[in-house]
Design an enzyme around this catalytic site. Structure first.
Site, PDB file in Angstrom:
ATOM      1  N   ILE A 230      15.110 -39.762  30.300  1.00 34.03           N
ATOM      2  CA  ILE A 230      15.496 -41.094  30.776  1.00 34.03           C
ATOM      3  C   ILE A 230      16.628 -41.692  29.944  1.00 34.03           C
ATOM      4  CG2 ILE A 230      13.243 -41.616  31.778  1.00 34.03           C
ATOM      5  CD1 ILE A 230      12.565 -43.195  29.280  1.00 34.03           C
ATOM      6  N   LYS A 232      19.780 -40.657  26.579  1.00 32.03           N
ATOM      7  CA  LYS A 232      20.299 -39.751  25.561  1.00 32.03           C
ATOM      8  C   LYS A 232      21.257 -40.518  24.665  1.00 32.03           C
ATOM      9  CE  LYS A 232      21.288 -35.583  26.772  1.00 32.03           C
ATOM     10  NZ  LYS A 232      21.926 -34.367  27.336  1.00 32.03           N
ATOM     11  N   ASP A 355      22.399 -52.856  14.743  1.00 33.27           N
ATOM     12  CA  ASP A 355      22.991 -52.069  15.833  1.00 33.27           C
ATOM     13  C   ASP A 355      22.624 -52.712  17.173  1.00 33.27           C
ATOM     14  OD1 ASP A 355      24.491 -50.084  17.006  1.00 33.27           O
ATOM     15  OD2 ASP A 355      22.881 -48.595  16.987  1.00 33.27           O
TER      16      ASP A 355
END
Length: 525
Positions: A230, A232, A355
Site C-alpha cells: 500500500i 513505498k 519530517d
C-alpha cells in the site's frame, strides 16, 4: 662262570632300562623353542613356555621368539599370607605395550607353539611414584576427550556470552524478539478470549499509553498475514496485513535500516504518546529465516491512505478542510506538548517530528487525520535540557525544510528550534489542504508546495535559493480572500512561514485558531 655272568646281565640290563624310562617319565614341561637345535626345550616342573613378539623398527619384520622359562627364574612372593608365583618375564611395562608383547603358558607340551601375541594400543603413561602399584594411564580416546572437553566448554561459554551481550544490546531498545514465538501463549488466548480485538487489547494494556507488552507484540506479529503493498518509501515498504479479521498496516524495514526501525518503534512507545490523531502503534517484531532479516512495525490501518493520496483524488468542502486541518494540528500539538509526570506516573517528553509532510499524515474513515512516520523524531530531556537526536543518517524531505534547516543555521542543541521547523512544514500542509477546498465550484488542482519553482525532486541548493535567498513562499489564490474561513487559513499559514523562526505560531495557537474557525462554520449551519 659264564652262566653266572649272563644271569647278572639279565638282571642289570632291565634295571638300566627301567631307570632310563623312569628319567624319561620324570622329564618336565616341553616347550617349542626357536633357538634350540631340535626345536624344543625343557622347562621342567613348574616352568612356563613363552612366546614373545617385538618390533624391530625400520623395514625389518617383527621378531617372534619361543623359549622356556624354568621354575628357578620365577620368584616366589608372599602376599596376604599366601605364596604367589609371578615373573617379570611374563609381563610388559605400560610404556612398552605397543612395542612388544609376551604370553606365557604352563601346559600342555609345546603350548607356546600356537600362541599369537599382539601389540596393545598406544597409550600415554603418566609416571607417578615408582613404588606405587597403580599408575594413571590414558588411551587415545581418553586423551582426545581430555583435550577436547576444555576447548568445547570454553567455546560454549564464549558463544553464550556473545549472544547474551547481543541480546542485552537489543533489549536496551526493548525489541529483541525470539526467532520462534509459536510456543509462547498469550494470556487472552489462554483465557479463551479469541474474539479480542485490537481496540479492546489497547484499552486493556494501554494504562501507561506506551503500547502493548512486548510478548503481546511478538505474538500478534507472528499471526499476521501480509497482503498487498500500500506504500513505498526510501526506508521501507508498507503492506496491508490481516490479524483475526482486522486490517493492520505492516511497515517492513530492510535489515540495513535497523536503527530507523529501532528509533521509530521506540518513539511510538513513549509513555502517554497514544492519541487519536497520532497513528496507533500495535507491535514491533523482527523476522529472521537464516538468510535475511525483516524488521516489522505494525500500526493501525487507514484505507484512505496518506493525506497526499487523499487530496490527489478528493475535493473537500470547507467543513472537510477544517476537519482535516484541525485534527492534524491536534496530533502535532500533542506531539509537541510536554506532560509533567508525578511520583506515580511518568510524564511524556516533548517530541518534534522533523519530517512533517502530507505523505506522513494519514486520513481516517471519519475524515480526520493522524500523524505517522516518527522515525526522525527527537525528544526533549527536560532534566538535562538536551535533545535526543535520532542515531541515523536520515534527513527530512527537502521540499518541507524550514529556512534555518536549509541554510544550516538551526541550533541543534535547542529543542524549540525543532518545534519551529515542524510549524513551518505544517504551514505548507495547510496550503495543500486549502487548495483542494471547493468554493462556489472552484477548486485548484492538487500540487506540492513550490511546484512552480523547483523540480519534482529538488536538491538542497535549489530549495535554499528559493526559500532562503529569494524568500519565496507558496502563492495564495485570490479567491481565498472572498471567504472568511479561507482568508483566516491564508493568514494562519503565512504566520507559520515566517523566515524568523521565533516569530512563528506555536502548535497550540494553531490548534485554537482552527478550532475557532470550525466553531464559526458549525454555527452557520
Amino acid at each position: 662262570m659264564l652262566s653266572r655272568k649272563m644271569d647278572i646281565c639279565y638282571v642289570i640290563f632291565p634295571l638300566l632300562l627301567i631307570v632310563s624310562c623312569g628319567f624319561d617319565i620324570a622329564t618336565g614341561l616341553k616347550c617349542y623353542c626357536s633357538d634350540c637345535l631340535d626345536g624344543t626345550c625343557d622347562a621342567g616342573d613348574g616352568g612356563r613356555c613363552v612366546t614373545s613378539i617385538t618390533k624391530m623398527g625400520g623395514t625389518r619384520e617383527d621378531k617372534i621368539s619361543y623359549r622356556c622359562l624354568t621354575e628357578a627364574k620365577i620368584p616366589i612372593r608372599v602376599q596376604n599370607g599366601k605364596m604367589q608365583g609371578d615373573t617379570p618375564h611374563c609381563m610388559v611395562s605400560a610404556i612398552k605395550k605397543h612395542e612388544s608383547h609376551i604370553i606365557c603358558c604352563s601346559g600342555p607340551d609345546l603350548c607356546n607353539q600356537y600362541l599369537k601375541p599382539t601389540y596393545a594400543p598406544a597409550t600415554t603413561f603418566i609416571p607417578g611414584d615408582d613404588n606405587s602399584e597403580t599408575k594413571l594411564q590414558f588411551g587415545t580416546a581418553e586423551l582426545v576427550i581430555l583435550i577436547a572437553c576444555p576447548v568445547l566448554i570454553v567455546s560454549i561459554l564464549f558463544m553464550v556470552l556473545f549472544f547474551a551481550y547481543h541480546q542485552c544490546q537489543r533489549n536496551r531498545h526493548g525489541y529483541q524478539m525470539p526467532n520462534d514465538a509459536s510456543q509462547e501463549t498469550m494470556p487472552f488466548v489462554q483465557q479463551g478470549q479469541s474474539s479480542s480485538t485490537l481496540r479492546e487489547m489497547m484499552y486493556e494494556y494501554s494504562g501507561s499509553g506506551s503500547g502493548l507488552p512486548l510478548l503481546v507484540q511478538r505474538t500478534i506479529a507472528r499471526q499476521i498475514q501480509v497482503r498487498e503493498t500500500i506504500g513505498k518509501g526510501r526506508y521501507g515498504e508498507v503492506y496491508r496485513g490481516r490479524w483475526r479479521g482486522e486490517n493492520v498496516a505492516v511497515k517492513i524495514f530492510p535489515s540495513r535500516e535497523e536503527r530507523s526501525w529501532f528509533r521509530e518503534a521506540e518513539i511510538y512507545q513513549t509513555v502517554m504518546l497514544r492519541h487519536e490523531n497520532i497513528l496507533g502503534f500495535i507491535a514491533a517484531d523482527n523476522k529472521d529465516n537464516g538468510t535475511w532479516t525483516q524488521l516489522w512495525l505494525i500500526t493501525d490501518y487507514h484505507e484512505n491512505g496518506s493525506l497526499f493520496d487523499y487530496l490527489n483524488r478528493t475535493v473537500v468542502s470547507i467543513s472537510g478542510m477544517l476537519k482535516l486541518s484541525l485534527s492534524a494540528s491536534c496530533g502535532l500539538a500533542h506531539l509537541h506538548m510536554e506532560i509533567i509526570g508525578t511520583e506515580v506516573h511518568a510524564g511524556k517528553p516533548a517530541i518534534a517530528h522533523r519530517d512533517l509532510k502530507s505523505k506522513n499524515i494519514l486520513v481516517k474513515n471519519n475524515g480526520t487525520c493522524c500523524i505517522a512516520d516518527l522515525g526522525l523524531a527527537v525528544r526533549h530531556d527536560i532534566a538535562t535540557d538536551s535533545v535526543d537526536i535520532a542515531p541515523n543518517n536520515r534527513v527530512g524531505t527537502k521540499r518541507y525544510m524550514a529556512p534555518e534547516v536549509l541554510d544550516e543555521s538551526i541550533n541543534m542543541t535547542h529543542f524549540e528550534s525543532f518545534k519551529r521547523a515542524d510549524v513551518y512544514a505544517f504551514g505548507l500542509v495547510l496550503w495543500e489542504i486549502t487548495r483542494r477546498c471547493s468554493l462556489g465550484g472552484i477548486v485548484e488542482e492538487y500540487q506540492l508546495p513550490f511546484y512552480d519553482l523547483v523540480p519534482s525532486d529538488p536538491s538542497l541548493e535549489e530549495m535554499r535559493k528559493v526559500v532562503c535567498d529569494d524568500k519565496h513562499r507558496p502563492a495564495i489564490p485570490n479567491r481565498w480572500h472572498s471567504h472568511e474561513s479561507l482568508r483566516v487559513m491564508a493568514r494562519l499559514m503565512k504566520e507559520c512561514w515566517y523566515h524568523n523562526a521565533a516569530a512563528r505560531l506555536t502548535t497550540l495557537r494553531i490548534k485554537k485558531t482552527l478550532a475557532s474557525i470550525a466553531n464559526q462554520e458549525d454555527m452557520k449551519i
